[in-house]
Design an enzyme around this catalytic site. Structure first.
Site, mmCIF file in Angstrom:
data_model
loop_
_atom_site.group_PDB
_atom_site.id
_atom_site.type_symbol
_atom_site.label_atom_id
_atom_site.label_comp_id
_atom_site.label_asym_id
_atom_site.label_seq_id
_atom_site.Cartn_x
_atom_site.Cartn_y
_atom_site.Cartn_z
ATOM 1 N N SER A 126 -79.091 -5.034 -50.815
ATOM 2 C CA SER A 126 -79.794 -4.896 -52.076
ATOM 3 C C SER A 126 -81.280 -5.091 -51.801
ATOM 4 O O SER A 126 -81.699 -5.243 -50.648
ATOM 5 C CB SER A 126 -79.260 -5.907 -53.087
ATOM 6 O OG SER A 126 -79.829 -5.688 -54.357
ATOM 7 N N LYS B 185 -83.669 -2.443 -48.661
ATOM 8 C CA LYS B 185 -83.148 -1.087 -48.541
ATOM 9 C C LYS B 185 -84.008 -0.171 -47.672
ATOM 10 O O LYS B 185 -83.493 0.803 -47.113
ATOM 11 C CB LYS B 185 -82.953 -0.468 -49.930
ATOM 12 C CG LYS B 185 -81.830 -1.145 -50.726
ATOM 13 C CD LYS B 185 -81.582 -0.440 -52.045
ATOM 14 C CE LYS B 185 -80.436 -1.095 -52.804
ATOM 15 N NZ LYS B 185 -80.121 -0.389 -54.067
ATOM 16 N N ASP C 11 -75.841 4.773 -53.777
ATOM 17 C CA ASP C 11 -76.178 4.427 -55.164
ATOM 18 C C ASP C 11 -76.158 5.640 -56.095
ATOM 19 O O ASP C 11 -75.433 5.673 -57.090
ATOM 20 C CB ASP C 11 -77.545 3.764 -55.231
ATOM 21 C CG ASP C 11 -77.538 2.331 -54.729
ATOM 22 O OD1 ASP C 11 -76.516 1.648 -54.907
ATOM 23 O OD2 ASP C 11 -78.552 1.895 -54.167
ATOM 24 N N ALA D 267 -88.363 6.325 -61.792
ATOM 25 C CA ALA D 267 -88.274 6.766 -60.397
ATOM 26 C C ALA D 267 -88.548 5.598 -59.466
ATOM 27 O O ALA D 267 -89.248 5.720 -58.463
ATOM 28 C CB ALA D 267 -89.257 7.911 -60.123
ATOM 29 N N ALA E 15 -83.542 2.679 -58.136
ATOM 30 C CA ALA E 15 -82.354 3.349 -58.663
ATOM 31 C C ALA E 15 -82.660 4.803 -58.996
ATOM 32 O O ALA E 15 -81.854 5.701 -58.696
ATOM 33 C CB ALA E 15 -81.852 2.616 -59.901
ATOM 34 N N TYR F 182 -75.612 -2.448 -66.668
ATOM 35 C CA TYR F 182 -74.242 -2.747 -67.087
ATOM 36 C C TYR F 182 -74.100 -4.142 -67.699
ATOM 37 O O TYR F 182 -72.994 -4.534 -68.103
ATOM 38 C CB TYR F 182 -73.259 -2.578 -65.925
ATOM 39 C CG TYR F 182 -73.464 -3.514 -64.755
ATOM 40 C CD1 TYR F 182 -72.899 -4.778 -64.742
ATOM 41 C CD2 TYR F 182 -74.213 -3.119 -63.655
ATOM 42 C CE1 TYR F 182 -73.077 -5.638 -63.663
ATOM 43 C CE2 TYR F 182 -74.400 -3.961 -62.580
ATOM 44 C CZ TYR F 182 -73.826 -5.214 -62.588
ATOM 45 O OH TYR F 182 -74.010 -6.065 -61.517
ATOM 46 N N GLY G 259 -73.827 1.319 -66.761
ATOM 47 C CA GLY G 259 -73.972 1.348 -65.313
ATOM 48 C C GLY G 259 -72.814 0.779 -64.532
ATOM 49 O O GLY G 259 -72.850 0.769 -63.292
#
Length: 292
Positions: free
Chosen positions: A66, A70, A106, A131, A134, A233, A254
């Protein structure tokens, strides 16, 4: 039972212990009777190289990553999948006999979650709001699904120019028309949202407040027949999704993206499909408010 042959997988993140990935993957290992466990490792940003070195030396079979790892992990890997190369970011690593291969699941996870709900992506017009991390993953993955066009809105922050260059480089690599617009161009946003088949909120607006990612006059053009997806989510229904549902749209939170990206990682590691229905039921139970 954990024994001398148990394979280890995990999450490298900071912070890490709030993650629901251990629930997903350990349930999936149990489903297939795979002798493996998945743990969450809270790795300080300056310790990433040591953690990846430990993955090699200890034979850890695979990890998820995470933020903030990344992109900084890429020089520490041996190879990247094409979709990870496209976005220049990695959220999944597979240890293939000491060779570390990075992938990005993802964005593909979001589109696979829609396909699993029988949404035909071919020929659809898509608007993506945001942008950041995610958003870029979703933008890059969108080129794989025969969409009619993808329009992206990003705020004119100092990173706008670099994202515009990235989009300009990415656009010719696929057959789907792809265009970036300033978030502040409300007129264009209004028109494109009205025409869209799928609207995706890839911003964090709505996660901690009742805020909306678009102005109210843009909300007003949402209509039945459209699909609205929010990568958030928790809460399961943001204010944006509630307004879209009231407008007659089909809405998705999500959780599908979370499970979808995990399912792709699980298959990358094990070659087996994640038991998605069981994982979704377990996660929904974990997210439900406790009764008093």
């Amino acid at each position: 039972m954990i024994d001398g042959k148990t394979q280890l997988y995990g999450l490298l993140a900071h912070p890490a212990h709030h993650s629901r990935s251990p629930r997903m993957h350990n349930l999936s290992f149990d489903h297939w009777n795979i002798n493996a466990r998945y743990l969450a490792f809270d790795v300080a940003p300056g310790d990433l190289a040591a953690a990846i070195g430990g993955m090699r030396s200890l034979g850890i079979a695979g990890v998820n990553l995470s933020m903030p790892f990344k992109q900084t992990v890429i020089p520490l890997l041996d190879d990247l999948t094409p979709r990870a190369q496209r976005i220049n970011a990695v959220n999944t690593i597979k240890n293939d006999q000491g060779r570390l291969i990075g992938d990005s699941t993802d964005g593909a996870g979001l589109f696979q979650s829609l396909q699993s709900r029988e949404f035909d992506l071919r020929g659809q017009r898509v608007v993506i709001l945001g942008a950041g991390g995610a958003g870029k993953a979703i933008i890059a993955a969108a080129l794989d699904y025969q969409l009619a066009r993808v329009d992206v809105f990003k705020r004119q922050t100092p990173s706008y120019a670099s994202v515009a260059n990235w989009v300009a480089d990415l656009a010719p690599t696929g057959a789907t028309p792809l265009q970036l617009h300033p978030y502040e161009d409300v007129t264009t946003m209004h028109d494109l949202v009205a025409q869209a088949d799928l609207v995706i909120n890839a911003t964090s607006v709505g996660m901690t407040t009742a805020g909306l990612p678009v102005p109210t006059d843009v909300l007003a053009v949402l209509h039945p027949g459209q699909v609205v997806y929010d990568v958030i989510y928790h809460p399961l229904e943001t204010a944006f999704l509630a307004r879209a549902r009231e407008a007659g749209c089909t809405t998705h939170n999500g959780l599908g993206m979370l499970i979808g990206q995990g399912a792709l990682a699980f298959q990358f590691w094990t070659g087996k499909p994640m038991p998605v229905a069981a994982v979704e039921a377990d996660l929904l139970a974990s997210l439900a408010p406790t009764s008093k």
